[in-house]
Design a protein around this motif. Structure first.
Motif, PDB file in Angstrom:
ATOM      1  N   ILE A 183       1.392  -1.146  -0.015  1.00 32.92           N
ATOM      2  CA  ILE A 183       0.046  -0.225   0.130  1.00 32.92           C
ATOM      3  C   ILE A 183       0.969   1.062   0.023  1.00 32.92           C
ATOM      4  O   ILE A 183       1.374   1.095   0.238  1.00 32.92           O
ATOM      5  CB  ILE A 183      -0.943   0.084   1.270  1.00 32.92           C
ATOM      6  CG1 ILE A 183      -0.048   0.270   2.615  1.00 32.92           C
ATOM      7  CG2 ILE A 183      -2.213  -0.759   1.294  1.00 32.92           C
ATOM      8  CD1 ILE A 183      -1.110   0.257   3.717  1.00 32.92           C
ATOM      9  N   ILE A 184       0.147   2.289  -0.222  1.00 27.83           N
ATOM     10  CA  ILE A 184       1.428   3.666  -0.741  1.00 27.83           C
ATOM     11  C   ILE A 184       0.011   4.711   0.677  1.00 27.83           C
ATOM     12  O   ILE A 184      -1.491   4.570   0.665  1.00 27.83           O
ATOM     13  CB  ILE A 184       1.024   4.161  -1.770  1.00 27.83           C
ATOM     14  CG1 ILE A 184       2.320   3.494  -2.567  1.00 27.83           C
ATOM     15  CG2 ILE A 184       1.495   5.674  -1.531  1.00 27.83           C
ATOM     16  CD1 ILE A 184       2.748   3.524  -4.006  1.00 27.83           C
ATOM     17  N   ARG A 244       3.831  -3.424   5.938  1.00 26.72           N
ATOM     18  CA  ARG A 244       2.637  -3.755   4.004  1.00 26.72           C
ATOM     19  C   ARG A 244       2.960  -2.624   3.444  1.00 26.72           C
ATOM     20  O   ARG A 244       2.453  -1.670   2.500  1.00 26.72           O
ATOM     21  CB  ARG A 244       1.229  -3.658   4.437  1.00 26.72           C
ATOM     22  CG  ARG A 244       0.979  -4.627   5.521  1.00 26.72           C
ATOM     23  CD  ARG A 244       0.868  -6.064   4.818  1.00 26.72           C
ATOM     24  NE  ARG A 244       0.690  -7.085   5.394  1.00 26.72           N
ATOM     25  CZ  ARG A 244      -0.646  -7.128   5.837  1.00 26.72           C
ATOM     26  NH1 ARG A 244      -2.189  -6.966   4.710  1.00 26.72           N
ATOM     27  NH2 ARG A 244      -1.372  -8.429   6.915  1.00 26.72           N
ATOM     28  N   ILE A 245       3.494  -1.055   3.669  1.00 29.47           N
ATOM     29  CA  ILE A 245       3.603   0.540   3.928  1.00 29.47           C
ATOM     30  C   ILE A 245       4.975  -0.215   2.185  1.00 29.47           C
ATOM     31  O   ILE A 245       6.032  -0.574   2.853  1.00 29.47           O
ATOM     32  CB  ILE A 245       4.009   1.396   5.024  1.00 29.47           C
ATOM     33  CG1 ILE A 245       3.240   1.489   5.506  1.00 29.47           C
ATOM     34  CG2 ILE A 245       4.214   2.387   3.727  1.00 29.47           C
ATOM     35  CD1 ILE A 245       2.986   2.144   6.481  1.00 29.47           C
ATOM     36  N   LYS A 284       9.644   3.857  13.220  1.00 29.32           N
ATOM     37  CA  LYS A 284       9.161   2.147  12.027  1.00 29.32           C
ATOM     38  C   LYS A 284       9.454   2.921  10.900  1.00 29.32           C
ATOM     39  O   LYS A 284      10.173   2.571  10.291  1.00 29.32           O
ATOM     40  CB  LYS A 284       8.714   1.768  12.619  1.00 29.32           C
ATOM     41  CG  LYS A 284       8.566   0.272  12.272  1.00 29.32           C
ATOM     42  CD  LYS A 284       7.840  -1.167  12.985  1.00 29.32           C
ATOM     43  CE  LYS A 284       7.770  -2.761  12.208  1.00 29.32           C
ATOM     44  NZ  LYS A 284       6.768  -3.315  12.537  1.00 29.32           N
ATOM     45  N   ILE A 285       7.940   3.397  11.019  1.00 30.72           N
ATOM     46  CA  ILE A 285       7.887   4.009   8.935  1.00 30.72           C
ATOM     47  C   ILE A 285       9.736   4.988   9.324  1.00 30.72           C
ATOM     48  O   ILE A 285       9.978   5.319   7.376  1.00 30.72           O
ATOM     49  CB  ILE A 285       7.221   4.997   9.050  1.00 30.72           C
ATOM     50  CG1 ILE A 285       5.769   4.352   9.170  1.00 30.72           C
ATOM     51  CG2 ILE A 285       6.638   6.023   7.556  1.00 30.72           C
ATOM     52  CD1 ILE A 285       4.179   4.195   9.039  1.00 30.72           C
ATOM     53  N   GLY A 338      14.799   2.047   2.797  1.00 28.79           N
ATOM     54  CA  GLY A 338      14.178   2.088   0.941  1.00 28.79           C
ATOM     55  C   GLY A 338      13.457   1.267   0.832  1.00 28.79           C
ATOM     56  O   GLY A 338      12.941   1.106  -0.551  1.00 28.79           O
ATOM     57  N   LYS A 339      13.627   0.798   1.955  1.00 24.57           N
ATOM     58  CA  LYS A 339      11.713   0.069   1.765  1.00 24.57           C
ATOM     59  C   LYS A 339      10.481   0.197   1.952  1.00 24.57           C
ATOM     60  O   LYS A 339       9.579  -0.537   1.408  1.00 24.57           O
ATOM     61  CB  LYS A 339      11.817  -0.854   3.076  1.00 24.57           C
ATOM     62  CG  LYS A 339      13.427  -1.701   3.584  1.00 24.57           C
ATOM     63  CD  LYS A 339      12.868  -2.966   4.528  1.00 24.57           C
ATOM     64  CE  LYS A 339      14.033  -3.788   4.748  1.00 24.57           C
ATOM     65  NZ  LYS A 339      14.022  -4.752   5.643  1.00 24.57           N
ATOM     66  N   ILE A 340      10.584   1.580   2.508  1.00 26.48           N
ATOM     67  CA  ILE A 340       9.392   2.842   1.847  1.00 26.48           C
ATOM     68  C   ILE A 340       9.776   3.770   1.438  1.00 26.48           C
ATOM     69  O   ILE A 340      10.004   4.270   1.722  1.00 26.48           O
ATOM     70  CB  ILE A 340       9.093   3.341   3.105  1.00 26.48           C
ATOM     71  CG1 ILE A 340       8.051   1.956   4.078  1.00 26.48           C
ATOM     72  CG2 ILE A 340       7.630   4.236   2.854  1.00 26.48           C
ATOM     73  CD1 ILE A 340       7.427   2.160   4.874  1.00 26.48           C
ATOM     74  N   GLN A 341       9.440   3.919  -0.510  1.00 28.16           N
ATOM     75  CA  GLN A 341       9.470   5.396  -1.190  1.00 28.16           C
ATOM     76  C   GLN A 341       8.846   6.375  -0.970  1.00 28.16           C
ATOM     77  O   GLN A 341       7.767   6.149  -0.411  1.00 28.16           O
ATOM     78  CB  GLN A 341       9.673   4.662  -2.524  1.00 28.16           C
ATOM     79  CG  GLN A 341       9.972   3.139  -3.062  1.00 28.16           C
ATOM     80  CD  GLN A 341      11.411   3.870  -2.396  1.00 28.16           C
ATOM     81  OE1 GLN A 341      12.219   4.305  -3.938  1.00 28.16           O
ATOM     82  NE2 GLN A 341      12.157   2.737  -1.982  1.00 28.16           N
ATOM     83  N   ASN A 342       9.479   7.069  -1.005  1.00 21.91           N
ATOM     84  CA  ASN A 342       9.155   8.757  -1.035  1.00 21.91           C
ATOM     85  C   ASN A 342       8.251   8.969  -2.488  1.00 21.91           C
ATOM     86  O   ASN A 342       9.496   9.144  -3.413  1.00 21.91           O
ATOM     87  CB  ASN A 342      10.177   9.658  -0.785  1.00 21.91           C
ATOM     88  CG  ASN A 342       9.589  11.440  -0.393  1.00 21.91           C
ATOM     89  OD1 ASN A 342       8.387  11.501  -1.065  1.00 21.91           O
ATOM     90  ND2 ASN A 342      10.282  12.304  -0.182  1.00 21.91           N
TER      91      ASN A 342
END
Length: 348
Positions: A65-66, A84-85, A98-99, A106-110
């Motif tokens: 999800i984003i 999941r993000i 955590k986020i 790099g596991k969550i992208q901007n």
């Protein structure tokens, strides 16, 4: 023979009853007046504001999800589903450690900001769904994402004015992420805590008078009498100066109008993000004319800040009980002697 006929009749009635139960539509789950959902024959039918979605069984639970709004990170955090993000916008506004750690790894992208989303990156990430508030001026962007097979779900939780209805959105996130039980547990605990705190507040001997928010330019934007702020004040057993107002949005007033209503005010809450009364007065000298400024107590919502991120607008959207607890501690400190404020801070 007669007995056999009666037995057959009873059997047919029973099987007919069972058949009716199977084909009858299940009741909708009402989050609020804005959001409801129901499951029917393998499809989740979701209504959010003016938008409807039919999400099939093979589409959920969402794995990728984003989030385009920091407030929604609060629900994901309470469900411990940060993994999941895969993308967020404006990560600098997200408080969750955590986020932030996953962003750094790099596991969550901007994926950009409200000024300019990185559409190519969003499409390349192939999310199962994007969660965002609906902004009409971005409709072309939303349509482009939908044309690329991306589910865009609009959730305007900021419009909810009853604290527990805002908290209830976690039930929907639980359903979409396959974490129904966790969501029900979180909601149940918050609901129980909120009810107990509200009952505790009713035991207070005094009911102080409260002012809220601050001026922007020449206008004071006060919460309407039916906004979430007004509900919190009432549930904390205090008296809001606009308690008889019926608006669910901000009410604009001049300083003179507020001054006329501010006699007897003991507490001033949600007074921006000022760092001191001196700094506050430097920005607006008129504040010094208010009796509450010199004789009362002023509180800001900066108890949990990190740079531009403020947890009041993140975990606070779920933890209505902690916000209420803060207000009770402010208005009736004797009722919670060992409690330290979570989201609020007193101005010196």
């Amino acid at each position: 023979m007669k007995a056999r006929i009666l037995l057959l009749t009873a059997f047919l009635a029973l099987t007919s009853c069972k058949r009716e139960q199977k084909i009858s539509s299940p009741e909708a789950v009402s989050i609020s007046g804005l959001v409801q959902y129901r499951e029917d024959r393998g499809t989740l039918h979701l209504k959010s504001g003016n938008f409807t979605y039919d999400i099939t069984k093979n589409q959920v639970p969402f794995k990728k999800i984003i989030l385009l709004n920091a407030s929604m990170a609060g629900y994901i955090g309470e469900l411990h589903a940060e993994d999941r993000i895969i993308g967020v916008s404006n990560p600098e506004y997200i408080y969750s450690e955590k986020i932030q750690s996953l962003v750094k790894q790099g596991k969550i992208q901007n994926v950009g900001s409200e000024q300019k989303y990185d559409i190519e990156k969003i499409i390349s990430l192939k999310p199962d769904a994007i969660f965002t508030n609906h902004i009409a001026s971005f409709d072309n962007t939303y349509q482009l994402l939908k044309n690329n097979g991306i589910q865009v779900i609009f959730l305007d939780e900021y419009l909810e004015q009853k604290p527990m209805e805002k908290t209830a959105y976690i039930k929907l996130f639980g359903k979409l992420l396959g974490k129904d039980r966790e969501a029900e547990n979180v909601y149940g605990n918050v609901e129980k805590n909120y009810a107990e705190l509200k009952k505790l507040a009713r035991t207070a001997k005094e009911k102080p008078v409260v002012l809220a928010n601050e001026m922007y330019g020449d206008v004071w934007y006060l919460p309407g009498g039916r906004t979430s702020a007004a509900h919190f004040i009432s549930d904390a057993n205090a008296e809001y100066i606009l308690k008889n107002n019926t608006d669910e949005k901000a009410v604009t007033m001049s300083f003179e109008e507020v001054f006329a209503k501010s006699g007897g005010v003991q507490y001033w809450i949600n007074a921006g993000n000022h760092v001191s009364k001196k700094e506050m007065l430097g920005m607006n000298p008129f504040y010094g004319k208010l009796e509450v400024f010199s004789k009362g107590k002023i509180y800001v919502i900066t108890g949990r800040e990190n740079g531009q991120a403020n947890d009041f607008f993140e975990s606070g959207v779920v933890r209505s009980d902690l916000i209420l607890k803060d207000y009770i501690k402010i208005f009736h400190p004797e009722l919670l002697p060992g409690y330290q404020l979570t989201y609020m801070k007193a101005l010196k």
